[in-house]
Design a protein around this motif. Sequence first.
Motif, PDB file in Angstrom:
ATOM      1  N   CYS A  36      48.305  40.684  32.985  1.00  0.00           N
ATOM      2  CA  CYS A  36      49.455  40.593  34.036  1.00  0.00           C
ATOM      3  C   CYS A  36      49.334  39.963  35.434  1.00  0.00           C
ATOM      4  O   CYS A  36      49.913  39.189  35.982  1.00  0.00           O
ATOM      5  N   TYR A  37      47.794  40.509  35.863  1.00  0.00           N
ATOM      6  CA  TYR A  37      47.352  39.792  37.157  1.00  0.00           C
ATOM      7  C   TYR A  37      47.183  38.177  36.911  1.00  0.00           C
ATOM      8  O   TYR A  37      47.682  37.518  37.644  1.00  0.00           O
ATOM      9  N   ARG A 140      34.107  35.075  31.136  1.00  0.00           N
ATOM     10  CA  ARG A 140      34.992  35.963  31.686  1.00  0.00           C
ATOM     11  C   ARG A 140      35.160  36.251  32.918  1.00  0.00           C
ATOM     12  O   ARG A 140      36.237  36.310  33.516  1.00  0.00           O
ATOM     13  N   VAL A 141      33.973  36.017  33.792  1.00  0.00           N
ATOM     14  CA  VAL A 141      34.023  35.935  35.462  1.00  0.00           C
ATOM     15  C   VAL A 141      34.849  34.832  35.783  1.00  0.00           C
ATOM     16  O   VAL A 141      35.876  34.933  36.724  1.00  0.00           O
ATOM     17  N   GLU A 142      34.780  33.618  35.349  1.00  0.00           N
ATOM     18  CA  GLU A 142      35.611  32.484  35.637  1.00  0.00           C
ATOM     19  C   GLU A 142      36.979  32.792  35.347  1.00  0.00           C
ATOM     20  O   GLU A 142      38.021  32.384  36.204  1.00  0.00           O
ATOM     21  N   SER A 143      37.365  33.561  34.308  1.00  0.00           N
ATOM     22  CA  SER A 143      38.744  33.495  33.843  1.00  0.00           C
ATOM     23  C   SER A 143      39.551  34.517  34.940  1.00  0.00           C
ATOM     24  O   SER A 143      40.875  34.735  35.001  1.00  0.00           O
ATOM     25  N   ILE A 144      38.869  35.267  36.002  1.00  0.00           N
ATOM     26  CA  ILE A 144      39.584  36.136  36.827  1.00  0.00           C
ATOM     27  C   ILE A 144      39.162  35.437  38.436  1.00  0.00           C
ATOM     28  O   ILE A 144      39.628  36.341  39.264  1.00  0.00           O
ATOM     29  N   SER A 145      38.470  34.524  38.514  1.00  0.00           N
ATOM     30  CA  SER A 145      38.089  33.831  39.754  1.00  0.00           C
ATOM     31  C   SER A 145      39.418  33.684  40.620  1.00  0.00           C
ATOM     32  O   SER A 145      40.442  33.174  39.903  1.00  0.00           O
ATOM     33  N   PHE A 148      40.807  30.053  39.730  1.00  0.00           N
ATOM     34  CA  PHE A 148      41.163  29.875  38.482  1.00  0.00           C
ATOM     35  C   PHE A 148      42.689  30.418  38.487  1.00  0.00           C
ATOM     36  O   PHE A 148      43.823  30.141  38.137  1.00  0.00           O
ATOM     37  N   VAL A 149      42.937  31.680  39.009  1.00  0.00           N
ATOM     38  CA  VAL A 149      43.987  32.501  38.999  1.00  0.00           C
ATOM     39  C   VAL A 149      45.207  31.652  40.070  1.00  0.00           C
ATOM     40  O   VAL A 149      46.429  31.568  39.640  1.00  0.00           O
ATOM     41  N   THR A 150      44.574  31.160  41.065  1.00  0.00           N
ATOM     42  CA  THR A 150      45.420  30.185  41.783  1.00  0.00           C
ATOM     43  C   THR A 150      46.093  29.139  41.025  1.00  0.00           C
ATOM     44  O   THR A 150      47.138  28.826  41.193  1.00  0.00           O
ATOM     45  N   ALA A 151      45.310  28.383  40.393  1.00  0.00           N
ATOM     46  CA  ALA A 151      45.560  27.193  39.509  1.00  0.00           C
ATOM     47  C   ALA A 151      46.678  27.533  38.409  1.00  0.00           C
ATOM     48  O   ALA A 151      47.611  26.941  38.250  1.00  0.00           O
TER      49      ALA A 151
END
Length: 347
Positions: A36-37, A140-145, A148-151
Amino acid sequence: MSATATADLISRAQSGDHDAFRALTAPHVRELQVHCYRMLGSLQDAEDALQDSLLTAWRGLDRFEGRASLRTWLYKITTNRCLNARRSAARRRAHEWDIPGVHPPDPTRLGEVVWLEPLPDALVAGGVDALPGPEAHYERVESISLAFVTALQLLPRRQLAVLILRDVLGFPAKETADMLDSSVESVTSALKRARASLDRQRLSNPDREPPPAPRSRSEQELLATFVRAYEAADLEAVVALLTDDVFISMPPMPYEYEGLDTVAEFCARIFRAGRRFELVPTRANGQPAFGTYLRTPDGTSNGVGLFVLTLAGDRISAMTRFEKGVLPWFALPRSLPARGGLPGSRP
């Protein structure tokens, strides 16, 4: 949990057993919250969407026929609740400049994703541990950076959902299409467009060094140097730690600053205003972060925000500042007691 135990919990939950439903969904709650985040970019909105999704799952459990796994069924519900939230939500408005005594330099641009919030690593650890499918594209880490979340927030809704389900979680195209009540061809097309959009945003700089490993000696040395420089308001030392293309953002304020000279001027205005800080370490979005506390004349320090740093080699490539309201999410106090010794000294 064995298939027999799961089937028994499903049967009991479908008969109205709330405890059985909680036991059934508990292994998936944290990863669904992170999902969701990613979809919404806001921890508060994510929590609302998660609770809405669990309520929808409880009310609709009698229609679960086991054609897909329970995890896939929950992801379908949660994804669609998030899509509905993105469609109907009035995103939080941008805030005005809120740093007293500091006149900001002209920003490089005004950011769009002013609703962005940080994700405590305490949630990341439990929400990203579930193994992604074999078709996952992002680490995994990249996927919540934060980058990435901003993009993700700038993608159209359907492209966003497809990219997360396919490239982050690794669901096959057929399962993704079923979750979105779509066709494989439509999912494939949406994924292609989403990937192209992220490429245009240039999330990764091929010339930029990778960050040091989390909690490694090299990371700790860089962070310790930053803390000493920032707490001492040593502008030259702070600037020496920044990349040439360093970037500062401050959601929910829209002001964004890019480039070494621009960011140096921004920091200079903060320090020239006489603002002095204590930094308390934590982690957010898989990245190093610091609660920031403004020193007062009586020696105490009041929480004013949270810095999240993006590292590149032995430099800092981005600094994201969030408002003080996020400090409790990281179990950080609202203020710090006075330190002993001379003003500004550290034991």
